[in-house]
Design a protein around this motif. Structure first.
Motif, PDB file in Angstrom:
ATOM      1  N   GLN A 258       0.857  -1.184   0.000  1.00 22.26           N
ATOM      2  CA  GLN A 258       0.000   0.000   0.000  1.00 22.26           C
ATOM      3  C   GLN A 258       0.891   1.231   0.000  1.00 22.26           C
ATOM      4  OE1 GLN A 258      -2.876  -0.248   3.170  1.00 22.26           O
ATOM      5  NE2 GLN A 258      -2.944  -2.454   3.019  1.00 22.26           N
ATOM      6  N   CYS A 259       1.241   1.660  -1.166  1.00 22.68           N
ATOM      7  CA  CYS A 259       2.164   2.794  -1.244  1.00 22.68           C
ATOM      8  C   CYS A 259       1.722   3.757  -2.329  1.00 22.68           C
ATOM      9  CB  CYS A 259       3.582   2.290  -1.532  1.00 22.68           C
ATOM     10  SG  CYS A 259       4.786   3.618  -1.561  1.00 22.68           S
ATOM     11  N   GLU A 260       1.705   5.009  -1.993  1.00 26.72           N
ATOM     12  CA  GLU A 260       1.238   6.007  -2.956  1.00 26.72           C
ATOM     13  C   GLU A 260       2.214   6.197  -4.116  1.00 26.72           C
ATOM     14  OE1 GLU A 260       2.050   9.390   0.062  1.00 26.72           O
ATOM     15  OE2 GLU A 260       2.004  10.310  -1.902  1.00 26.72           O
ATOM     16  N   HIS A 261       3.462   5.768  -3.950  1.00 26.00           N
ATOM     17  CA  HIS A 261       4.438   5.961  -5.024  1.00 26.00           C
ATOM     18  C   HIS A 261       4.407   4.827  -6.040  1.00 26.00           C
ATOM     19  CE1 HIS A 261       5.883   9.192  -2.595  1.00 26.00           C
ATOM     20  NE2 HIS A 261       6.180   8.382  -1.602  1.00 26.00           N
ATOM     21  N   PHE A 262       3.613   3.812  -5.725  1.00 25.07           N
ATOM     22  CA  PHE A 262       3.576   2.658  -6.612  1.00 25.07           C
ATOM     23  C   PHE A 262       3.147   3.101  -8.014  1.00 25.07           C
ATOM     24  CE2 PHE A 262       1.812  -0.985  -8.710  1.00 25.07           C
ATOM     25  CZ  PHE A 262       2.744  -1.946  -8.412  1.00 25.07           C
ATOM     26  N   GLY A 263       3.845   2.580  -9.008  1.00 24.58           N
ATOM     27  CA  GLY A 263       3.507   2.951 -10.392  1.00 24.58           C
ATOM     28  C   GLY A 263       4.574   3.841 -10.971  1.00 24.58           C
ATOM     29  N   ALA A 264       4.853   4.928 -10.279  1.00 21.08           N
ATOM     30  CA  ALA A 264       5.883   5.852 -10.778  1.00 21.08           C
ATOM     31  C   ALA A 264       7.273   5.419 -10.314  1.00 21.08           C
ATOM     32  CB  ALA A 264       5.583   7.254 -10.287  1.00 21.08           C
ATOM     33  N   CYS A 265       7.337   4.912  -9.088  1.00 21.89           N
ATOM     34  CA  CYS A 265       8.635   4.557  -8.502  1.00 21.89           C
ATOM     35  C   CYS A 265       9.131   3.234  -9.071  1.00 21.89           C
ATOM     36  CB  CYS A 265       8.455   4.461  -6.991  1.00 21.89           C
ATOM     37  SG  CYS A 265       9.850   3.766  -6.144  1.00 21.89           S
ATOM     38  N   SER A 266      10.435   3.169  -9.297  1.00 23.43           N
ATOM     39  CA  SER A 266      10.996   1.942  -9.871  1.00 23.43           C
ATOM     40  C   SER A 266      11.340   0.916  -8.796  1.00 23.43           C
ATOM     41  CB  SER A 266      12.243   2.281 -10.681  1.00 23.43           C
ATOM     42  OG  SER A 266      13.164   2.961  -9.840  1.00 23.43           O
ATOM     43  N   GLY A 267      11.078   1.248  -7.531  1.00 23.46           N
ATOM     44  CA  GLY A 267      11.465   0.345  -6.447  1.00 23.46           C
ATOM     45  C   GLY A 267      10.612  -0.909  -6.373  1.00 23.46           C
ATOM     46  N   CYS A 268       9.328  -0.782  -6.607  1.00 31.67           N
ATOM     47  CA  CYS A 268       8.425  -1.933  -6.471  1.00 31.67           C
ATOM     48  C   CYS A 268       7.658  -2.156  -7.770  1.00 31.67           C
ATOM     49  CB  CYS A 268       7.433  -1.692  -5.334  1.00 31.67           C
ATOM     50  SG  CYS A 268       8.234  -1.509  -3.738  1.00 31.67           S
ATOM     51  N   PHE A 269       7.588  -3.406  -8.191  1.00 32.72           N
ATOM     52  CA  PHE A 269       6.872  -3.736  -9.429  1.00 32.72           C
ATOM     53  C   PHE A 269       5.513  -4.346  -9.158  1.00 32.72           C
ATOM     54  CE2 PHE A 269      11.300  -3.789 -10.630  1.00 32.72           C
ATOM     55  CZ  PHE A 269      11.295  -3.116 -11.836  1.00 32.72           C
ATOM     56  N   TYR A 270       5.384  -4.988  -8.014  1.00 28.56           N
ATOM     57  CA  TYR A 270       4.164  -5.743  -7.744  1.00 28.56           C
ATOM     58  C   TYR A 270       3.497  -5.228  -6.489  1.00 28.56           C
ATOM     59  CZ  TYR A 270       6.395  -8.615 -11.159  1.00 28.56           C
ATOM     60  OH  TYR A 270       7.010  -9.018 -12.308  1.00 28.56           O
ATOM     61  N   ARG A 271       2.202  -5.028  -6.615  1.00 30.06           N
ATOM     62  CA  ARG A 271       1.454  -4.515  -5.474  1.00 30.06           C
ATOM     63  C   ARG A 271       0.838  -5.667  -4.688  1.00 30.06           C
ATOM     64  NH1 ARG A 271      -2.328  -0.242  -7.498  1.00 30.06           N
ATOM     65  NH2 ARG A 271      -0.842   1.299  -6.820  1.00 30.06           N
ATOM     66  N   SER A 272       0.387  -6.650  -5.431  1.00 31.43           N
ATOM     67  CA  SER A 272      -0.123  -7.857  -4.778  1.00 31.43           C
ATOM     68  C   SER A 272       0.447  -9.055  -5.535  1.00 31.43           C
ATOM     69  CB  SER A 272      -1.651  -7.867  -4.776  1.00 31.43           C
ATOM     70  OG  SER A 272      -2.122  -7.677  -6.084  1.00 31.43           O
ATOM     71  N   GLY A 273       0.133 -10.225  -5.086  1.00 31.51           N
ATOM     72  CA  GLY A 273       0.746 -11.405  -5.705  1.00 31.51           C
ATOM     73  C   GLY A 273       2.259 -11.344  -5.531  1.00 31.51           C
ATOM     74  N   LEU A 274       2.689 -10.966  -4.343  1.00 32.16           N
ATOM     75  CA  LEU A 274       4.109 -10.692  -4.115  1.00 32.16           C
ATOM     76  C   LEU A 274       4.983 -11.943  -4.080  1.00 32.16           C
ATOM     77  CD1 LEU A 274       3.655  -7.932  -1.383  1.00 32.16           C
ATOM     78  CD2 LEU A 274       3.872  -7.649  -3.851  1.00 32.16           C
TER      79      LEU A 274
END
Ligand SMILES: C[S@@+](CC[C@H](N)C(=O)[O-])C[C@H]1O[C@@H](n2cnc3c(N)ncnc32)[C@H](O)[C@@H]1O
Length: 652
Positions: A258-274
């Motif tokens: 649950q992160c507001e930067h998800f999508g733009a930030c290159s740190g995380c690719f997957y929000r669920s199904g981790l």
């Protein structure tokens, strides 16, 4: 006669008394309106220069401070906490018409602009710079106070760096110290260069009524800022906040990012199904179909939020007048995206980044520019000491050494220290001097590292044995220490009692030293020359019984093997970098009759690069090693990365 003549000549020019009164009245009304407009603007500009001065870090933007706050001095309790009095007074002095400041060629304009309260007000009232500036400095998403302040309120004149702010570099620094100390005893204000503040040529102590009024104004301003911040960032300030887009998409699941930067930030690719990313699927298929191992399992080693205790962040200019923004590269580009509310960061990292960002803005620190090779701050490494939550900060600075870095670095250091008067944030601050082009983060030479302040070693109790490790910023450190501990605990199960253990690529011994309860002896090695003093300290802290079992050398894995480190050992632990084992090391391991590795019966392979593990596993299994255990640890939830523990036994 003369008099009559003059009067006669003057009479036609004189306007009627009524008109004159009208004019005077209109001028007075206009003047009053301008004054009211100024104060209204100053009041309703929450992140203006005054806002920055009195942000909760307590940093003081000396060149732009207005007269009132200068006079009131410590009226802001937060600022009083953050700014040691001497620092604040010197800041004021440097922004005033002090002798040394005005004598710097090319600095007069800047000095003038900060001298006059009117001018600083003008700075605040100026329109925003052309739209090209903020966009080229890449306004952060959900832009915070800093970006607004820089984008809209600072003008080139107001933001020009006071070059000799560095107290120690000043010729009259001793005098300044003397004055500062005498002021703390309630005397000597006049010497401080505050004369111009009342605009009447001589400084006067503000009356009690005045002081009280200023205190009230300041409190109102702080309260307003607090409310605006809460409105924008929630009660926790810039840290965690609920109900973000990421959370909604994740359906509120505990294992969803649950992160507001998800999508733009290159740190995380997957929000669920981790635990179902391509690499993880690949691992399942490999172990089942290729390695013929049916019991492979993988899972999250920790929760999905707040696990990262070390981060390396890129730096980009916040504006052309100085100030840096820290973050990760935006998805698919080399633009730095600030991630102030990153949910995978330990909260202390976000706090440190916020404080550092604000300090760079206040002190006009320049970000490194790869095109011109100019600027100063290149990268930042932020490591948390889990026990205390304090930060070991490393600034990668574009200069050959401390001398060349000059006042800009010491100014930033002072601001960072001032922002942490309570000592709860900084464990230590280091600098790595790195010049020239290229994306390598750190310069490796010993002389490029300097500790600026704080303790030499960050300490961590790691693993099932809770061994105390001493860490400096030059060492490799696991990003998710909590998760890695789980892996180490599992690895321990595969070390038979009384075995002689050799560990290659051992770092500070995080895995090997945790095996000392079972192992009869441990020989470990690593290529990193900075490990010497850390391992010394770590070993000194061990009980003598355990310490006697250990030997350590600084060497490549191949050198250690060929120096006989695995001679007589039955268990080999390897935790190589992402590229896996070097081919020469592998060549020793696959040879049953190898003089250096022939006694080995078990390899405990810890891998952070799955492709390399596949390659090495195939080579080992082809030469008589059998996979007896494999397990995946998702240490970086949100990324397509798997840490794998694979155990091989020699069959022939
Ligand atoms: C993934 S880290 C593991 C470190 C350690 N297990 C830990 O958890 O702290 C890889 C380590 O390999 C070391 N290394 C890299 N290349 C090496 C080489 N050719 N020979 C020996 N060590 C090497 C690095 O210095 C680093 O400490």
């Amino acid at each position: 006669m003369h008099t009559i003549q003059i009067e006669t000549m003057a009479l036609p020019r004189r306007r009627p008394r009524k008109t004159r009164l009208c004019w005077r009245l209109s001028f007075t009304i206009m003047f009053l309106m301008i004054c009211v407009f100024h104060s209204v603007c100053a009041y309703f500009t929450p992140f203006g220069t005054k806002g920055l001065r009195h942000s909760h870090t307590g940093l003081s933007a000396s060149t732009n401070g207005d007269g009132n706050s200068r006079k009131s001095g410590s009226s802001d309790p937060e600022a009083g906490k953050g700014d040691p009095p001497r620092f604040k007074r010197l800041a004021r002095k440097m922004s005033s018409k002090s002798f040394s400041f005005n004598q710097i060629p090319g600095r007069k304009r800047a000095a003038d602009s900060s001298d006059s309260p009117d001018r600083s007000n003008t700075a605040r009232m100026r329109p925003s710079p052309p739209s090209s500036s903020p966009s080229s400095f890449h306004e952060p998403r959900g832009s915070g106070p800093i970006s607004e302040a820089v984008g809209q309120h600072l003008t080139p004149e107001a933001a020009a760096p006071p070059e000799i702010f560095d107290v120690d570099a000043r010729p009259n620094s001793q005098k300044a110290r003397k004055v500062a100390s005498s002021q703390s005893q309630g005397k000597g204000h006049r010497e401080e260069g505050l004369e111009e503040d009342n605009g009447a040529g001589g400084w006067q102590r503000p009356s009690r009524v005045q002081q009280r009024r200023e205190k009230r104004q300041q409190a109102a301003m702080d309260e307003k800022m607090r409310r605006v911040k809460i409105q924008r960032f929630g009660k926790e300030g810039l840290l965690f906040k609920d109900g973000l887009a990421g959370g909604q998409a994740g359906g509120g699941r505990d294992d969803a990012l649950q992160c507001e930067h998800f999508g733009a930030c290159s740190g995380c690719f997957y929000r669920s199904g981790l635990v179902e990313t391509p690499v993880m699927e690949n691992a399942r298929v490999f172990f089942q179909r290729v390695a013929r191992y049916d019991n492979f399992s993988l899972g999250l080693a920790t929760g999905v939020h707040g696990w990262r205790t070390q981060a390396k962040l890129a730096v980009a200019p916040l504006s052309k007048w100085g100030g840096c923004q820290l973050g990760l590269y935006e998805e698919g580009s080399h633009r730095v995206l600030p991630i102030p509310n990153c949910r995978v960061h330990h909260p202390s990292i976000n706090r440190a980044v916020q404080v550092l960002t604000e300090a760079t803005v206040t002190m006009k620190t320049r970000a490194f520019d790869p095109a011109s090779l100019g600027g100063s701050l290149r990268y930042v490494q932020v490591a948390v000491e889990r026990r205390t939550g304090r930060i070991q900060l490393t600034l990668v600075w574009n200069a050959p050494g401390k001398k060349e870095a000059g006042g800009e670095l010491s100014r930033l250091l002072k601001a960072l220290k001032a922002a942490d008067a309570s000592g709860e944030l900084w464990h230590s601050i280091w600098v790595n001097f790195r010049t020239g082009p290229g994306n390598t983060i750190f310069a490796r030479e010993a002389r490029s590292w300097t500790k600026l302040f704080g303790a030499d070693f960050l300490t961590e109790k790691i693993g099932p044995s809770q061994t105390l490790f001493y860490l400096t910023p030059q060492l490799f450190r696991q990003g998710n220490l909590d998760g890695f501990e789980k892996l180490v605990t599992r690895a321990q199960e595969f070390v038979p009692a009384q075995s002689v253990v050799c560990e290659l690529y051992g770092g500070g011994g995080v895995i090997g030293l945790n095996m000392l309860g079972k192992a009869a002896a441990l020989r470990f090695s690593d290529i990193n020359p900075y490990l010497g003093q850390c391992v010394d300290k770590t070993l000194q802290a061990l009980p003598a019984k355990k310490r006697e079992k250990v030997s350590f050398i600084i060497a490549t894995a191949l050198e250690a093997l060929e120096a006989g480190h695995a001679d007589g050992a039955t268990v080999l632990i390897v935790d190589p970098p992402r590229k896996g084992l070097e081919s020469e090391v592998l060549a020793h391991l696959v040879d049953r009759k190898d003089p250096y590795a022939g006694t080995l019966r078990r390899i405990v392979y810890v891998s952070c690069g799955f492709e390399a593990l596949k390659r090495d596993a195939v080579a080992l299994m082809d030469s008589g090693w059998r996979l007896v255990h494999a397990e995946g640890f998702v240490l970086f939830p949100g990324s397509d990365h798997l840490e794998t523990l694979a155990v091989f036994d020699r069959t022939r």
